[in-house]
Design a protein around this motif. Sequence first.
Motif, PDB file in Angstrom:
ATOM      1  N   PHE A  85      -9.096   9.685   6.251  1.00  0.00           N
ATOM      2  CA  PHE A  85      -7.784   8.982   7.246  1.00  0.00           C
ATOM      3  C   PHE A  85      -8.315   7.862   8.089  1.00  0.00           C
ATOM      4  CE2 PHE A  85      -5.931  12.839   5.735  1.00  0.00           C
ATOM      5  CZ  PHE A  85      -5.114  12.704   4.560  1.00  0.00           C
ATOM      6  N   LYS A  86      -9.491   7.308   8.079  1.00  0.00           N
ATOM      7  CA  LYS A  86      -9.992   6.916   8.592  1.00  0.00           C
ATOM      8  C   LYS A  86     -10.005   5.596   8.488  1.00  0.00           C
ATOM      9  CE  LYS A  86     -13.560   5.375  12.569  1.00  0.00           C
ATOM     10  NZ  LYS A  86     -14.613   5.476  12.258  1.00  0.00           N
ATOM     11  N   ILE A  87      -9.936   5.631   7.158  1.00  0.00           N
ATOM     12  CA  ILE A  87      -9.680   3.902   6.546  1.00  0.00           C
ATOM     13  C   ILE A  87      -8.323   3.556   6.207  1.00  0.00           C
ATOM     14  CG2 ILE A  87     -10.019   3.590   3.719  1.00  0.00           C
ATOM     15  CD1 ILE A  87     -12.655   4.995   3.709  1.00  0.00           C
ATOM     16  N   MET A  88      -7.193   4.755   6.195  1.00  0.00           N
ATOM     17  CA  MET A  88      -6.069   4.088   6.150  1.00  0.00           C
ATOM     18  C   MET A  88      -5.706   3.520   7.253  1.00  0.00           C
ATOM     19  SD  MET A  88      -5.278   4.612   3.064  1.00  0.00           S
ATOM     20  CE  MET A  88      -7.019   4.581   2.407  1.00  0.00           C
TER      21      MET A  88
ATOM     22  N   LYS B 156      -7.636   2.345   9.886  1.00  0.00           N
ATOM     23  CA  LYS B 156      -7.946   0.786  10.387  1.00  0.00           C
ATOM     24  C   LYS B 156      -7.211   0.685   9.151  1.00  0.00           C
ATOM     25  CE  LYS B 156     -12.670   0.662  10.756  1.00  0.00           C
ATOM     26  NZ  LYS B 156     -13.596   0.615  10.186  1.00  0.00           N
ATOM     27  N   ASN B 157      -7.004   0.392   8.110  1.00  0.00           N
ATOM     28  CA  ASN B 157      -5.420  -0.280   7.092  1.00  0.00           C
ATOM     29  C   ASN B 157      -4.143  -1.320   7.508  1.00  0.00           C
ATOM     30  OD1 ASN B 157      -7.604  -2.330   5.338  1.00  0.00           O
ATOM     31  ND2 ASN B 157      -8.505  -0.072   5.242  1.00  0.00           N
ATOM     32  N   GLY B 158      -4.185  -0.184   8.510  1.00  0.00           N
ATOM     33  CA  GLY B 158      -2.386   0.057   8.948  1.00  0.00           C
ATOM     34  C   GLY B 158      -1.659   0.342   7.884  1.00  0.00           C
ATOM     35  N   ILE B 159      -2.382   1.915   7.604  1.00  0.00           N
ATOM     36  CA  ILE B 159      -1.745   2.248   5.983  1.00  0.00           C
ATOM     37  C   ILE B 159      -1.101   3.432   6.925  1.00  0.00           C
ATOM     38  CG2 ILE B 159      -1.928   2.978   4.105  1.00  0.00           C
ATOM     39  CD1 ILE B 159      -3.613   0.930   3.562  1.00  0.00           C
ATOM     40  N   SER B 160      -0.020   3.674   6.511  1.00  0.00           N
ATOM     41  CA  SER B 160       0.829   5.036   7.633  1.00  0.00           C
ATOM     42  C   SER B 160       1.317   6.097   5.686  1.00  0.00           C
ATOM     43  CB  SER B 160       1.954   4.909   7.655  1.00  0.00           C
ATOM     44  OG  SER B 160       2.828   6.302   8.096  1.00  0.00           O
ATOM     45  N   VAL B 161      -0.067   7.414   6.080  1.00  0.00           N
ATOM     46  CA  VAL B 161       0.276   8.493   5.109  1.00  0.00           C
ATOM     47  C   VAL B 161       1.667   9.083   5.922  1.00  0.00           C
ATOM     48  CG1 VAL B 161      -1.376  10.443   4.145  1.00  0.00           C
ATOM     49  CG2 VAL B 161      -2.181   8.244   5.196  1.00  0.00           C
ATOM     50  N   SER B 162       2.013   9.398   4.288  1.00  0.00           N
ATOM     51  CA  SER B 162       3.478  10.955   4.804  1.00  0.00           C
ATOM     52  C   SER B 162       3.538  12.769   3.934  1.00  0.00           C
ATOM     53  CB  SER B 162       4.644  10.010   4.720  1.00  0.00           C
ATOM     54  OG  SER B 162       4.841   9.810   2.854  1.00  0.00           O
TER      55      SER B 162
ATOM     56  N   LEU C  21     -10.940   2.182  -0.089  1.00  0.00           N
ATOM     57  CA  LEU C  21     -11.443   4.363  -0.850  1.00  0.00           C
ATOM     58  C   LEU C  21     -12.089   3.701  -1.535  1.00  0.00           C
ATOM     59  CD1 LEU C  21      -8.313   6.351  -0.980  1.00  0.00           C
ATOM     60  CD2 LEU C  21      -9.829   6.203   0.910  1.00  0.00           C
ATOM     61  N   ARG C  22     -12.036   2.522  -2.686  1.00  0.00           N
ATOM     62  CA  ARG C  22     -12.937   2.101  -3.300  1.00  0.00           C
ATOM     63  C   ARG C  22     -14.052   1.236  -2.689  1.00  0.00           C
ATOM     64  NH1 ARG C  22      -9.370   1.572  -8.606  1.00  0.00           N
ATOM     65  NH2 ARG C  22      -8.906   3.699  -9.086  1.00  0.00           N
ATOM     66  N   ASN C  23     -13.971   0.938  -1.797  1.00  0.00           N
ATOM     67  CA  ASN C  23     -15.163  -0.046  -1.212  1.00  0.00           C
ATOM     68  C   ASN C  23     -15.852   0.945  -0.048  1.00  0.00           C
ATOM     69  OD1 ASN C  23     -13.787  -2.483  -3.149  1.00  0.00           O
ATOM     70  ND2 ASN C  23     -13.146  -3.508  -0.486  1.00  0.00           N
TER      71      ASN C  23
ATOM     72  N   ALA D  25      -0.050   0.741  -1.496  1.00  0.00           N
ATOM     73  CA  ALA D  25      -0.895   1.570  -1.916  1.00  0.00           C
ATOM     74  C   ALA D  25      -2.222   0.210  -3.236  1.00  0.00           C
ATOM     75  CB  ALA D  25       0.150   2.218  -3.448  1.00  0.00           C
ATOM     76  N   ASP D  26      -2.423  -0.307  -3.340  1.00  0.00           N
ATOM     77  CA  ASP D  26      -3.614  -1.348  -4.159  1.00  0.00           C
ATOM     78  C   ASP D  26      -4.400  -1.434  -2.626  1.00  0.00           C
ATOM     79  OD1 ASP D  26      -2.648  -1.821  -5.714  1.00  0.00           O
ATOM     80  OD2 ASP D  26      -1.188  -3.815  -6.324  1.00  0.00           O
ATOM     81  N   ARG D  27      -4.021  -1.909  -1.690  1.00  0.00           N
ATOM     82  CA  ARG D  27      -5.105  -1.877  -0.250  1.00  0.00           C
ATOM     83  C   ARG D  27      -5.214  -0.459   0.425  1.00  0.00           C
ATOM     84  NH1 ARG D  27      -3.550  -3.081   4.739  1.00  0.00           N
ATOM     85  NH2 ARG D  27      -1.779  -2.332   4.096  1.00  0.00           N
ATOM     86  N   ALA D  28      -4.852   0.789  -0.278  1.00  0.00           N
ATOM     87  CA  ALA D  28      -5.361   1.800   0.476  1.00  0.00           C
ATOM     88  C   ALA D  28      -6.512   2.372  -0.977  1.00  0.00           C
ATOM     89  CB  ALA D  28      -4.218   2.894  -0.082  1.00  0.00           C
TER      90      ALA D  28
END
Length: 477
Positions: A347-350, A352-358, A385-387, A378-381
């Motif tokens: 969730f820290k990765i999410m 940091k990338n400004g991605i909201s998890v619902s 994670l892969r990086n 989705a692609d950014r998320a």
Amino acid sequence: MSIVVMKFGGSCLKNHEAFEKIYNITQVYKDHKKVYVASALSGITDLLLSTAQNLDEPAIVDKNIALIEKKHLDIIEQIFEEDSPYYNNSKDWLDKKLSELEDAFADIIEFGLEPYYQDYIVSFGEILSTYILNQFLLSKGFNSVYIAANYLIITNDNFNKAYPLYELTNNRVKNKIIPLLENPKEDSIICVTGFIGRNKIGYITTLGRGGSDYTATILARSIHDTCSDKDIKVILWKDVDGLLIVDPKYMPESSLIKNLSYNEAKQISHFGAKILHPKCLEAIEKRNIPLEIRNFEKPLEEVRFTLISAHSDSEQIKGISVVDDATVINVISGTMVDVPGVLAKIFKIMGKNGISVSFVAQSSSEISTSFIVKNADADRAIQALRNANLFSDFYEVYSEKVGVINITGKKILENQTKAKIFNALAKKNIKVKAISQSFEELNLSIIIPKEKLNQAIMMIHNDLCEDFNSNECKNGE
Ligand code: ASP
Ligand code: MG
């Protein structure tokens, strides 16, 4: 005398007939003290925004400004007699505001479209529409007062999605609105621009798209806090009867939710229903201020509307809401169970990338974690994670586009209700891919294949029919 804060959206301001309906509503509520909040005319906010974003194309700019002028002139010509003071006042206001708007566009060309400028530009929509509404009420013989909300609602500096600072707002409301409401000699309607506020140093801010609902509830709360009269409610006039059990996009015959609690309404408006701005409930919930969603076509309606308040018929299912632009992301490991901090890292990765998890689901074995993000993120998320080393080394990450169904209401806490839901889905062989319900939560979310959404909603709706808060539920397939 009770106080009512009413919000009129763009569709309530679209022509002569619509303004006459506002006149009728004003008569119906003649025994209330009234605060009216107006949105911009339909389409104006988008037009202002796209003009500000295309200032390098002078032809588009000229065309858009002409269109903004025409849309307002059309209304002015429809609702006022030519050369009446109201007609002239409205036209003068329009001229003055359009020239300020052009100055602002010139500034943006010079300095760039800072977030502040964007809010300043879109504020013109409400500043024009509300002034015209005020002139209309004056023309009908009411004592109406126009107040731009940037003199009332003080916000933080979060341009485009500002948050109200209630203490400061209360001071403004106390000084500018309460004396009008409490004046025993004169009965005034107070017309306030929706959507806008200002920060402490005076820059105009906006409350987020669709934010006029929010304006109405912020004002209701501040009036409640500063007025001796606590008998106050909010009415949002819409082009539908209220909140429906299922979005008509999925079930055209869906029936009305007649009452629900603030919590239930927050769940439903958060997931899908575009009828209600989810933030607006936060403003009134703690003050127990009731909110009604009513059909603008039916001001006298006594039964068919939605009431949101502290009370709810508890033992029921209230609604089914749907998210259809969702991607589920699955993070799976066969080896690293019981490692502290894996969820924190995800969730820290999410974050940091400004991605909201619902939505989040994790089996207690901790082998697999699933969560939902918007398709657009989705692609950014996945890439993020892969990086990240931990995940690329030990975890598999994959994703899938899905549908999310949320079933809201206290009855969801009963096992029987869940049994009915899963049985309904099993009848059509619809596979549930993940489920989530937090402790004592009023909402159950299930993930199913996207292409099964329509069928799944229909099945759940029909099999839970008797549990809904409506005697109109039709069991039709
Ligand atoms: N005019 C603003 C918008 O279109 C606010 C509103 O309509 O509530 O988002
Ligand atoms: Mg709008």
